[in-house]
Design an enzyme around this catalytic site. Structure first.
Site, PDB file in Angstrom:
ATOM      1  N   LYS A  75       0.804  -1.234   0.000  1.00 58.39           N
ATOM      2  CA  LYS A  75       0.000   0.000   0.000  1.00 58.39           C
ATOM      3  C   LYS A  75       0.841   1.291   0.000  1.00 58.39           C
ATOM      4  CE  LYS A  75      -4.338  -1.728   1.848  1.00 58.39           C
ATOM      5  NZ  LYS A  75      -5.395  -1.600   2.842  1.00 58.39           N
ATOM      6  N   ASP A 112     -10.360   2.654   1.665  1.00 58.46           N
ATOM      7  CA  ASP A 112     -10.550   1.987   2.969  1.00 58.46           C
ATOM      8  C   ASP A 112     -11.365   2.861   3.928  1.00 58.46           C
ATOM      9  OD1 ASP A 112      -9.200  -0.273   2.196  1.00 58.46           O
ATOM     10  OD2 ASP A 112      -7.311   0.262   3.165  1.00 58.46           O
TER      11      ASP A 112
HETATM   12  P1  NAP Z   1      -0.101  -2.693  10.075  1.00 62.36           P
HETATM   13  O1  NAP Z   1       0.092  -1.466   9.235  1.00 62.36           O
HETATM   14  O2  NAP Z   1       0.939  -3.751  10.087  1.00 62.36           O
HETATM   15  O3  NAP Z   1      -0.337  -2.179  11.594  1.00 62.36           O
HETATM   16  C1  NAP Z   1      -0.429  -3.098  12.645  1.00 62.36           C
HETATM   17  C2  NAP Z   1      -0.936  -2.402  13.899  1.00 62.36           C
HETATM   18  O4  NAP Z   1      -1.105  -3.402  14.940  1.00 62.36           O
HETATM   19  C3  NAP Z   1       0.018  -1.346  14.477  1.00 62.36           C
HETATM   20  O5  NAP Z   1      -0.726  -0.332  15.108  1.00 62.36           O
HETATM   21  C4  NAP Z   1       0.812  -2.172  15.492  1.00 62.36           C
HETATM   22  O6  NAP Z   1       1.380  -1.416  16.545  1.00 62.36           O
HETATM   23  C5  NAP Z   1      -0.302  -3.005  16.061  1.00 62.36           C
HETATM   24  N1  NAP Z   1       0.251  -4.193  16.736  1.00 62.36           N
HETATM   25  C6  NAP Z   1       0.880  -5.245  16.169  1.00 62.36           C
HETATM   26  N2  NAP Z   1       1.277  -6.129  17.127  1.00 62.36           N
HETATM   27  C7  NAP Z   1       0.873  -5.592  18.316  1.00 62.36           C
HETATM   28  C8  NAP Z   1       0.977  -6.023  19.663  1.00 62.36           C
HETATM   29  N3  NAP Z   1       1.566  -7.181  19.994  1.00 62.36           N
HETATM   30  N4  NAP Z   1       0.425  -5.246  20.628  1.00 62.36           N
HETATM   31  C9  NAP Z   1      -0.180  -4.082  20.303  1.00 62.36           C
HETATM   32  N5  NAP Z   1      -0.302  -3.610  19.057  1.00 62.36           N
HETATM   33  C10 NAP Z   1       0.215  -4.367  18.064  1.00 62.36           C
HETATM   34  O7  NAP Z   1      -1.448  -3.431   9.685  1.00 62.36           O
HETATM   35  P2  NAP Z   1      -2.780  -2.789   9.020  1.00 62.36           P
HETATM   36  O8  NAP Z   1      -2.655  -2.838   7.563  1.00 62.36           O
HETATM   37  O9  NAP Z   1      -3.069  -1.487   9.690  1.00 62.36           O
HETATM   38  O10 NAP Z   1      -3.874  -3.882   9.447  1.00 62.36           O
HETATM   39  C11 NAP Z   1      -4.321  -4.010  10.789  1.00 62.36           C
HETATM   40  C12 NAP Z   1      -5.512  -4.958  10.815  1.00 62.36           C
HETATM   41  O11 NAP Z   1      -6.600  -4.344  10.136  1.00 62.36           O
HETATM   42  C13 NAP Z   1      -5.234  -6.278  10.089  1.00 62.36           C
HETATM   43  O12 NAP Z   1      -5.820  -7.305  10.843  1.00 62.36           O
HETATM   44  C14 NAP Z   1      -5.954  -6.107   8.774  1.00 62.36           C
HETATM   45  O13 NAP Z   1      -6.407  -7.329   8.255  1.00 62.36           O
HETATM   46  C15 NAP Z   1      -7.126  -5.227   9.158  1.00 62.36           C
HETATM   47  N6  NAP Z   1      -7.655  -4.434   8.035  1.00 62.36           N
HETATM   48  C16 NAP Z   1      -8.941  -4.651   7.672  1.00 62.36           C
HETATM   49  C17 NAP Z   1      -9.487  -3.940   6.613  1.00 62.36           C
HETATM   50  C18 NAP Z   1     -10.928  -4.195   6.196  1.00 62.36           C
HETATM   51  O14 NAP Z   1     -11.302  -3.867   5.079  1.00 62.36           O
HETATM   52  N7  NAP Z   1     -11.742  -4.747   7.062  1.00 62.36           N
HETATM   53  C19 NAP Z   1      -8.720  -2.977   5.936  1.00 62.36           C
HETATM   54  C20 NAP Z   1      -7.402  -2.755   6.358  1.00 62.36           C
HETATM   55  C21 NAP Z   1      -6.866  -3.513   7.421  1.00 62.36           C
HETATM   56  P3  NAP Z   1       2.926  -0.924  16.409  1.00 62.36           P
HETATM   57  O15 NAP Z   1       2.875   0.326  15.586  1.00 62.36           O
HETATM   58  O16 NAP Z   1       3.326  -0.689  17.825  1.00 62.36           O
HETATM   59  O17 NAP Z   1       3.705  -2.032  15.765  1.00 62.36           O
END
Ligand code: NAP
Length: 289
Positions: A75, A112
């Protein structure tokens, strides 16, 4: 914009590019809409490694693709590859959807946030953005789109909490508006008095640990929203439901971001039906239906 009549003479193509991507439920969604609209077409999940993004995107036009969605890890990287990044994608800092324009050039946008807000309004038509503070947990790509959408919807105060606080501070700097960054240690207190709390971390997803968040201070009237949809009910949502809160998962966000993608690719507004939701839920959790 392409008329439906001319679309009927063609085999339409779109895709999601990611790595890994085999787990994506997007082909089911978009192939359902091809059938719904009486169009011949196919939506593919294409595994594209990070180094392959540029040639893959440049191949869309000659291969006859209308465009594609992007998922992890592409992305952000796509921002430097497409020919034009629109204002929304620039503000969010990520591209979720690429549109092949008639001259073959590529436009990057982000749907999104529309998915996030569309899902919320669809499930809770009476929810008002201006009714009070909201809390967002997380500061990754998904959280950026959620924050952008909530600010556009008009929330008066957005409490943003992330394990790595610097990432939350960066979102506040990039998006501006009434974002109040709070410390990870204060995440339980951040829920006091909110109308809505959104989990935008990956915690609670299949294969990941549950989100470490006490919801004792969440008001009984607040909505608990998790943008995760695998599983359909994360431990966070299960706890909120057990406490009597209204809950919402991320499946509707996926469905609602698909609608503007179709409008951009094909000039058509597909319909999110109950039957579609049921098929998607069944694909995610076969025992659920
Ligand atoms: P990302 O950019 O990798 O961000 C991950 C997030 O999770 C960060 O805020 C990270 O915090 C946090 N995190 C990871 N491990 C953690 C832990 N052990 N304790 C606390 N916080 C933790 O991922 P993303 O793209 O934002 O996606 C996040 C989720 O949203 C995924 O499950 C994805 O499938 C979902 N999503 C859904 C849609 C939909 O259409 N429904 C769209 C987009 C995303 P840090 O910054 O501290 O690492």
């Amino acid at each position: 914009m392409t008329g439906v009549a001319s679309l009927k003479d063609r085999f339409l193509l779109a895709a999601v590019l990611g790595y890994p991507v085999a787990q994506s439920r997007s082909p089911l969604l978009h192939d359902y809409w091809f059938a719904q609209q009486g169009l011949a077409g196919r939506y593919l999940a294409l595994p594209v490694k990070p180094g392959g993004l540029e040639p893959a995107l440049r191949g869309l036009a000659p291969l006859g693709y209308a465009g594609c969605n992007l998922t992890i890890p592409h992305k952000q990287d796509a921002m430097a590859i497409v020919d034009q990044v629109d204002d929304v994608a620039r503000d969010i800092g990520a591209i979720s959807c690429v549109v092949v324009r008639p001259d073959g050039t590529l436009l990057g946008t982000n749907n999104d946030w529309r998915g996030c807000i569309g899902n919320l309004h669809d499930a809770f038509p009476d929810w008002r953005a201006d009714a009070g503070p909201v809390a967002v947990i997380g500061a990754g790509g998904g959280a950026r789109a959620v924050c952008y959408g909530l600010l556009r919807a008009g929330v008066p105060e957005l409490r943003l909490v992330n394990r790595t606080q610097d990432r939350a501070t960066q979102i506040a700097a990039d998006l501006g508006g009434p974002i109040r960054v709070m410390a990870w240690d204060d995440r339980a207190a951040a829920l006091d008095g909110v109308t809505l709390v959104v989990n935008a971390t990956s915690q609670g997803m299949v294969g990941m640990a549950p989100l470490d968040l006490s919801i004792d201070q969440l008001p009984a009237t607040a909505i608990a929203y998790d943008i995760i949809y695998t599983p359909l009910e994360t431990p966070f949502l299960a706890a909120a439901r057990a406490q009597g809160n209204a809950t919402l998962n991320g499946l509707g966000m996926l469905l609602h971001q698909g609608v503007p993608a179709w409008q951009a690719w094909f000039g058509i507004t597909p319909v999110i039906t109950g039957d579609l939701r049921q098929k998607m839920e069944h694909a995610i959790a076969p025992q659920a239906s």
